[in-house]
Every structure is written in structure tokens, then in C-alpha cells.
Design a protein around this motif. Structure first.
Motif, PDB file in Angstrom:
ATOM      1  N   PHE A   1     -10.640   8.076  -2.042  1.00  0.00           N
ATOM      2  CA  PHE A   1     -11.699   7.076  -2.132  1.00  0.00           C
ATOM      3  C   PHE A   1     -11.138   5.663  -2.281  1.00  0.00           C
ATOM      4  CE2 PHE A   1     -14.393  10.747  -2.943  1.00  0.00           C
ATOM      5  CZ  PHE A   1     -15.551  10.386  -2.296  1.00  0.00           C
ATOM      6  N   MET A   2     -10.007   5.531  -2.940  1.00  0.00           N
ATOM      7  CA  MET A   2      -9.397   4.204  -3.044  1.00  0.00           C
ATOM      8  C   MET A   2      -8.925   3.714  -1.673  1.00  0.00           C
ATOM      9  SD  MET A   2      -7.268   4.413  -6.637  1.00  0.00           S
ATOM     10  CE  MET A   2      -6.669   2.748  -6.523  1.00  0.00           C
ATOM     11  N   MET A   3      -8.367   4.606  -0.866  1.00  0.00           N
ATOM     12  CA  MET A   3      -7.924   4.225   0.473  1.00  0.00           C
ATOM     13  C   MET A   3      -9.115   3.878   1.373  1.00  0.00           C
ATOM     14  SD  MET A   3      -4.772   4.019   0.434  1.00  0.00           S
ATOM     15  CE  MET A   3      -3.441   4.475  -0.659  1.00  0.00           C
ATOM     16  N   ILE A   4     -10.197   4.614   1.255  1.00  0.00           N
ATOM     17  CA  ILE A   4     -11.397   4.292   2.037  1.00  0.00           C
ATOM     18  C   ILE A   4     -11.962   2.941   1.607  1.00  0.00           C
ATOM     19  CG2 ILE A   4     -13.795   4.986   2.451  1.00  0.00           C
ATOM     20  CD1 ILE A   4     -12.878   7.870   2.354  1.00  0.00           C
ATOM     21  N   PHE A   5     -11.954   2.690   0.289  1.00  0.00           N
ATOM     22  CA  PHE A   5     -12.435   1.400  -0.201  1.00  0.00           C
ATOM     23  C   PHE A   5     -11.565   0.259   0.320  1.00  0.00           C
ATOM     24  CE2 PHE A   5     -11.883  -1.964  -3.382  1.00  0.00           C
ATOM     25  CZ  PHE A   5     -13.179  -2.473  -3.417  1.00  0.00           C
ATOM     26  N   LEU A   6     -10.233   0.454   0.287  1.00  0.00           N
ATOM     27  CA  LEU A   6      -9.342  -0.591   0.784  1.00  0.00           C
ATOM     28  C   LEU A   6      -9.537  -0.829   2.278  1.00  0.00           C
ATOM     29  CD1 LEU A   6      -5.979   0.189  -1.080  1.00  0.00           C
ATOM     30  CD2 LEU A   6      -7.554  -1.701  -1.489  1.00  0.00           C
TER      31      LEU A   6
ATOM     32  N   PHE B   1      -6.437  13.448  -8.500  1.00  0.00           N
ATOM     33  CA  PHE B   1      -5.728  12.330  -7.887  1.00  0.00           C
ATOM     34  C   PHE B   1      -5.860  12.335  -6.375  1.00  0.00           C
ATOM     35  CE2 PHE B   1      -3.590  11.994 -12.006  1.00  0.00           C
ATOM     36  CZ  PHE B   1      -3.608  10.616 -12.160  1.00  0.00           C
ATOM     37  N   ARG B   2      -6.038  13.509  -5.777  1.00  0.00           N
ATOM     38  CA  ARG B   2      -6.270  13.551  -4.338  1.00  0.00           C
ATOM     39  C   ARG B   2      -7.612  12.899  -4.004  1.00  0.00           C
ATOM     40  NH1 ARG B   2      -5.881  18.935  -3.455  1.00  0.00           N
ATOM     41  NH2 ARG B   2      -3.635  18.764  -3.717  1.00  0.00           N
ATOM     42  N   ILE B   3      -8.643  13.217  -4.800  1.00  0.00           N
ATOM     43  CA  ILE B   3      -9.961  12.609  -4.572  1.00  0.00           C
ATOM     44  C   ILE B   3      -9.921  11.117  -4.861  1.00  0.00           C
ATOM     45  CG2 ILE B   3     -12.353  12.576  -5.372  1.00  0.00           C
ATOM     46  CD1 ILE B   3     -12.110  15.563  -5.926  1.00  0.00           C
ATOM     47  N   LEU B   4      -9.273  10.740  -5.983  1.00  0.00           N
ATOM     48  CA  LEU B   4      -9.198   9.327  -6.346  1.00  0.00           C
ATOM     49  C   LEU B   4      -8.449   8.520  -5.287  1.00  0.00           C
ATOM     50  CD1 LEU B   4      -9.729   7.114  -8.437  1.00  0.00           C
ATOM     51  CD2 LEU B   4      -7.574   7.756  -9.554  1.00  0.00           C
ATOM     52  N   SER B   5      -7.312   9.031  -4.837  1.00  0.00           N
ATOM     53  CA  SER B   5      -6.540   8.303  -3.818  1.00  0.00           C
ATOM     54  C   SER B   5      -7.304   8.207  -2.512  1.00  0.00           C
ATOM     55  CB  SER B   5      -5.193   8.993  -3.596  1.00  0.00           C
ATOM     56  OG  SER B   5      -5.377  10.319  -3.132  1.00  0.00           O
TER      57      SER B   5
ATOM     58  N   VAL C   1       0.833  -1.203   0.000  1.00  0.00           N
ATOM     59  CA  VAL C   1       0.000   0.000   0.000  1.00  0.00           C
ATOM     60  C   VAL C   1       0.869   1.257   0.000  1.00  0.00           C
ATOM     61  CG1 VAL C   1      -0.219   0.171   2.522  1.00  0.00           C
ATOM     62  CG2 VAL C   1      -2.029   1.069   1.055  1.00  0.00           C
ATOM     63  N   SER C   2       2.071   1.159   0.588  1.00  0.00           N
ATOM     64  CA  SER C   2       2.984   2.307   0.547  1.00  0.00           C
ATOM     65  C   SER C   2       3.404   2.626  -0.880  1.00  0.00           C
ATOM     66  CB  SER C   2       4.224   2.028   1.410  1.00  0.00           C
ATOM     67  OG  SER C   2       4.978   0.950   0.880  1.00  0.00           O
ATOM     68  N   ARG C   3       3.576   1.586  -1.691  1.00  0.00           N
ATOM     69  CA  ARG C   3       3.916   1.813  -3.101  1.00  0.00           C
ATOM     70  C   ARG C   3       2.769   2.503  -3.820  1.00  0.00           C
ATOM     71  NH1 ARG C   3       7.890   2.619  -5.055  1.00  0.00           N
ATOM     72  NH2 ARG C   3       7.778   1.501  -7.013  1.00  0.00           N
ATOM     73  N   LEU C   4       1.522   2.122  -3.473  1.00  0.00           N
ATOM     74  CA  LEU C   4       0.375   2.750  -4.123  1.00  0.00           C
ATOM     75  C   LEU C   4       0.337   4.248  -3.818  1.00  0.00           C
ATOM     76  CD1 LEU C   4      -2.199   2.167  -5.800  1.00  0.00           C
ATOM     77  CD2 LEU C   4      -3.430   1.950  -3.641  1.00  0.00           C
ATOM     78  N   VAL C   5       0.580   4.609  -2.559  1.00  0.00           N
ATOM     79  CA  VAL C   5       0.584   6.029  -2.184  1.00  0.00           C
ATOM     80  C   VAL C   5       1.695   6.771  -2.922  1.00  0.00           C
ATOM     81  CG1 VAL C   5       0.882   7.642  -0.281  1.00  0.00           C
ATOM     82  CG2 VAL C   5      -0.429   5.541   0.066  1.00  0.00           C
ATOM     83  N   ARG C   6       2.860   6.172  -3.012  1.00  0.00           N
ATOM     84  CA  ARG C   6       3.972   6.818  -3.717  1.00  0.00           C
ATOM     85  C   ARG C   6       3.692   6.929  -5.211  1.00  0.00           C
ATOM     86  NH1 ARG C   6       7.946   2.609  -1.534  1.00  0.00           N
ATOM     87  NH2 ARG C   6       9.297   3.237  -3.262  1.00  0.00           N
TER      88      ARG C   6
END
Length: 533
Positions: free
Chosen positions: A241-246, A235-239, A210-215
Motif C-alpha cells: 500500500f505504501m508503494m501504491i500510495f507513492l 509488512f507485505r501488505i504495508l509495503s 525508494v530502493s532503500r525503502l524496499v530494502r
């Protein structure tokens, strides 16, 4: 605009300059243009912002070619495609790994085992490639392409987390599964099942990806070719919502995984909901339902409260993670809202101060309304400082902006219709933008005047004794005063909201001094206009 530069083009520039660098990079001249060009920086908003010009980007290409080593530039096309592909693979891993551990129970099939092996191989290659991946310096002023500096920087920062996340669990699971299915000894089978369970639990370390995804999200913002602010916001909004989904996805998998580790005790929620023989999608749906219910503090996800301390801890962790999710969501939403449309916020702030001023000065309500309407017509709900904008841009851009805004109006006036472009440029630099409301008296008859007006948008009424006429877009008035600096010959009122450009007598005299032929033409125009009146 070109997307990338091939090695041959760079070598031609080196030969044209006739420097010794051409000899140093002669080996690159014979290199094929295709794959080599993918490693070089492309021209986009970010690269032009960093290096300042297309020529500087081309020099950066030459610098990379002269290095003679395999390095992927941060602004290269290969880097952009690589980040996008790794983002997709990483996200699929972060979804699939918890699903496999919690629900598949060793029945994932050959396809998923192959994907695991492929992912592990890809992440191991990623660790190796990071030693050849150019990075942007902390001050954002240069791209680091030196192998030693890249190596030291990577070893000091993300090397250890990346190695842990890239640990090849997929290979171990594949070999263990093959050995498990080929062994008929019951004791060895039981031992192998325990080993498989341990390895599957150990495979949770792969969630460190998940750290790679954030980077990757952060790096996409740096190399994107789109509008910078729009890209950052998207990308701030996309990241987010993706983190909330995960988070919800992982929590739902944990809801089922913990009872499975306990071999489904009689009082666990899985047995109470009769899910022992249910399909994977049903189990997963119930797990996510319980997770969301606990995270938003709606319920426990079922009719009964937790019946043992393990479930109680799961519920508490879910509630705490839900609170953290709310906190992050609200904080990010607040930051996004604060960064959206700053011009409109500044306008509202200015209007608030204006209202306080008008109230303090005890202005009549009708006048307050007219002042408010003026600001709305003048700025359109967006605050901006026109003088600051014009002083910030270059002289060439300033000239183009004013020419687009005003040259049409000047050419409508017979005096400037067939004049040289230099005359128009001299004039547009001296025009001032003004807004008048419906009913405003712009000029009064017999009043001293020192300005003439060009109507950009709107209608006015010109009155003199028993004569009147309407003027609209592209017309002008008050030109006699600019020549004589005498009194206005008529009264002009605004019939609608009018956007005008004005030219003062002093500014016009400066133009006349530079172009004396204009005075004769203006004398004829005023005489013709007076005869018509």
C-alpha cells in the motif's frame, strides 16, 4: 528473556571457560555496557531460529566482542531502531521531494531546506555505516561480521545506487537559494533561476531512495521479534500500500510539474481549471485527482481530452502505470490469500475428495451427512495430522502436550487419582483421541471389548436391562473389559457429540507390567462398580 547482552557479562563467561579468548577480549571488559550492548545481537525469534539456542546467541556476542572492531550486528537493538528511523525518513523524502519540485517553486522555506540538508547528511552517513553493518549470509546460516567481506559485498551490490541516491542536492539548493536572494543583478538573477530549475530537476535522482525503502522493509522482516508469518504478512501488505500510495503521489505531482516546465501554455489543464493562483493543496488535489482518474481509466481527470502531445503522453504513462499497479495489486493479493490459513484450504480439499468418494460409492444421503458432520466435529474445519505433529515435536514437548490434554481425565478415575506422576505419563502416551456423533453406539452390551474410554467433552448414556445412567465430562466407561478382556456389561450411546480418549487392552497391559500395583487397585474398582450395577 533478555533483549541484549552487555560486554561485562560476555567477559564473565570467557573467564569462566578459562580460555585464551578472555585475554584477547580483555579490552572489551572495561568498555561501558550501555552503547556497546546496542551493537550485540539480542535474543528474539529470528536470532534463536538462526543460532538454535540462547547459548549460541551468547557465543555470537562473544565472537563479535573478540573481533575488536566497530560492527553493528544484524540482530542488534541498534540495527532495529536504525532501520525503523531510516524507513520513516526515507518515506518522508519520497513524499516531500516531488511536492517540493512540482508545487513549491523555490518557496519551500527554511524548515524544508533544513530537512533536505538533514536528510542528505543522514543518507551520506548511511552509506558510510553500511561498511560497518553486519549482514546475513545468502544461505541464512551466519552473520557476516568481517569488515573486508562486508566491504566487498556492499561495493558489489548497493554501493553505487546508494551513492547516487545520497547525492547532496540539498546543500546545492541551499547555497543556490542564498545566492539567489542576495543578488540584485537582473541578468544574474535570471541565470540563477535557470540553474535552480536545473538543480531541482536534478534532485529527482533522490527518488532512487525508494530502493532503500524496499530494502528496509525486507530487513525489518529479518530482525523482527514478532511471530514470523504474521510479520511477513503485515509488512507485505504495508509495503504494497505504501508503494501504491507513492505511485499515485508521484503521478499527481508529475501532472502539475510538466505544464510548469512548459510555463503553463494556454491549452494546458492548469489554466483551464483556473489553478494558476490556487494554493498548493488545491493544485496537489487536482493533480492527484487527474492521476487517479487516468490510472483507473475512469476519465482524463477533466472535461476535455488532452489538447497537446505532452498531455497525451502523460495520460498514456498514467494509464500504463495504472495497469501495472492493478497487476501488482492482484498478484500480491492472490499470493496473500493463497498463503492465509493453509489448514482450512487443506480441509476443504480433503472434504472435496471425500464427497467424490461418497458419490462414487452411492452412499445414502443420510450417511453422507453424518460423515460430513463427523469430519467437522473431528477437525473443526482445519485439517491437521495429529500423528505427524506428535512425531515432529520433541519427546519433552510431546509429553507436555499429552499431559495437558489427558492428565485431568486420568486423575478423575479413582484408580489413578493418587498415583505417581510417572504412571500418568505412561498412560497418556497410550491414549488415542476419538470423536463420536450424537446417536452413535460406542459399545454394545455382551459384545467383546478391548478398550475403555475417557470422556473429554460430551454426554453418553450407559444402559443395561432396567438400569441406565448418564456420563459426562471427566467420566469413564468400559474399564472392566480392559482388565478381563471380556464382554461389555452395558450399551453406551452418545447423547451429544463426544470427544473421548480410548485406552486399549494391549497398551494397558504394558503399563501393568511396569507398575504391578495397579492391577490390585483395578480389581477392587471393578468389583465395586459391578456391585453398584
Amino acid at each position: 528473556m533478555r533483549r541484549a547482552f552487555c560486554a561485562t557479562a560476555a567477559m564473565q563467561r570467557l573467564r569462566a571457560r578459562g580460555t585464551a579468548a578472555a585475554a584477547a577480549a580483555a579490552g572489551c571488559e572495561r568498555a561501558p555496557c550501555g552503547w556497546r550492548a546496542l551493537l550485540l545481537p539480542q535474543q528474539n525469534r529470528q536470532s534463536l531460529y538462526m543460532y538454535g539456542s540462547e547459548v549460541a546467541v551468547e557465543k555470537e556476542c562473544i565472537r563479535q566482542l573478540q573481533s575488536g572492531v566497530f560492527v553493528i550486528h544484524p540482530f542488534s537493538l541498534m540495527r532495529s531502531y536504525y532501520i525503523m528511523g531510516m524507513m520513516a525518513i526515507t518515506f518522508l523524502n519520497l513524499i516531500g521531494i516531488p511536492m517540493e519540485i512540482a508545487f513549491l517553486d523555490g518557496t519551500s522555506g527554511l524548515a524544508w531546506e533544513g530537512f533536505n540538508v538533514f536528510s542528505d547528511t543522514l543518507f551520506l552517513i548511511d552509506v558510510a555505516l553500511n561498511f560497518r553493518m553486519g549482514i546475513i549470509s545468502e544461505n541464512g546460516e551466519e552473520a557476516i561480521l568481517d569488515i573486508k567481506r562486508i566491504r566487498v559485498c556492499y561495493l558489489r551490490t548497493w554501493f553505487i545506487p546508494d551513492v547516487i541516491a545520497a547525492f547532496p542536492i540539498g546543500y546545492i539548493l541551499l547555497f543556490a537559494d542564498l545566492h539567489y536572494h542576495s543578488d540584485d543583478n537582473p541578468s544574474k538573477t535570471t541565470r540563477m533561476m535557470r540553474i535552480l530549475m536545473f538543480v531541482r530537476i536534478l534532485s529527482l535522482i533522490r527518488l532512487a531512495r525508494v530502493s532503500r525503502l524496499v530494502r528496509f522493509f525486507n530487513e525489518v522482516e529479518k530482525v523482527s521479534n514478532a511471530n514470523l508469518e504474521v510479520v511477513r504478512l503485515f509488512f507485505r501488505i504495508l509495503s504494497l500500500f505504501m508503494m501504491i500510495f507513492l505511485l499515485c503521489h508521484w503521478n499527481g505531482c508529475i501532472q502539475y510539474f510538466v505544464p510548469m516546465l512548459e510555463e503553463f501554455p494556454t491549452d494546458c489543464w492548469v489554466r483551464k481549471e483556473n489553478l494558476m493562483n490556487a494554493t498548493v493543496i488545491v493544485k496537489y488535489s487536482w493533480g492527484v485527482f487527474r492521476a487517479l482518474s487516468q490510472m483507473i481509466a475512469l476519465s482524463y481527470g477533466s472535461m476535455d481530452a488532452p489538447t497537446n502531445y505532452v498531455e497525451m503522453w502523460i495520460v498514456m504513462v498514467s494509464m500504463v502505470s495504472g495497469c501495472l499497479m492493478y497487476t501488482v495489486l492482484v498478484a500480491n493479493a492472490t499470493a496473500m490469500i493463497a498463503s492465509i490459513d493453509p489448514a482450512a484450504k487443506e480441509y476443504k480439499s480433503k472434504m472435496s475428495r471425500l464427497e467424490h468418494y461418497m458419490t462414487f460409492m452411492k452412499l445414502p444421503p443420510e450417511l453422507q451427512l453424518r460423515i460430513t458432520n463427523y469430519y467437522q466435529a473431528r477437525y473443526g474445519g482445519k485439517w491437521f495430522d495429529e500423528k505427524e505433529v506428535m512425531h515432529t515435536v520433541s519427546s519433552a514437548l510431546r509429553e507436555q502436550i499429552l499431559t495437558v490434554m489427558c492428565s485431568r481425565l486420568l486423575r478423575n478415575m479413582p484408580l489413578f487419582r493418587n498415583k505417581d506422576e510417572n504412571v500418568l505419563i505412561s498412560m497418556v502416551h497410550r491414549l488415542d483421541y476419538e470423536v463420536f456423533q450424537e446417536g452413535d453406539v460406542i459399545i454394545r452390551e455382551n459384545a467383546p471389548g478391548d478398550r475403555m474410554f475417557f470422556i473429554d467433552h460430551g454426554q453418553v448414556l450407559e444402559e443395561k436391562d432396567d438400569f441406565h445412567r448418564e456420563l459426562c465430562d471427566g467420566d469413564f466407561f468400559g474399564e472392566a473389559c480392559v482388565l478381563t478382556r471380556g464382554k461389555h456389561l452395558a450399551t453406551v450411546k452418545a447423547l451429544t457429540d463426544c470427544q473421548c480418549f480410548s485406552l486399549s487392552w494391549d497398551d494397558f497391559q504394558e503399563v501393568l507390567q511396569a507398575y504391578p500395583d495397579l492391577r490390585k487397585d483395578l480389581d477392587k474398582l471393578v468389583e465395586l462398580d459391578a456391585g453398584f450395577a
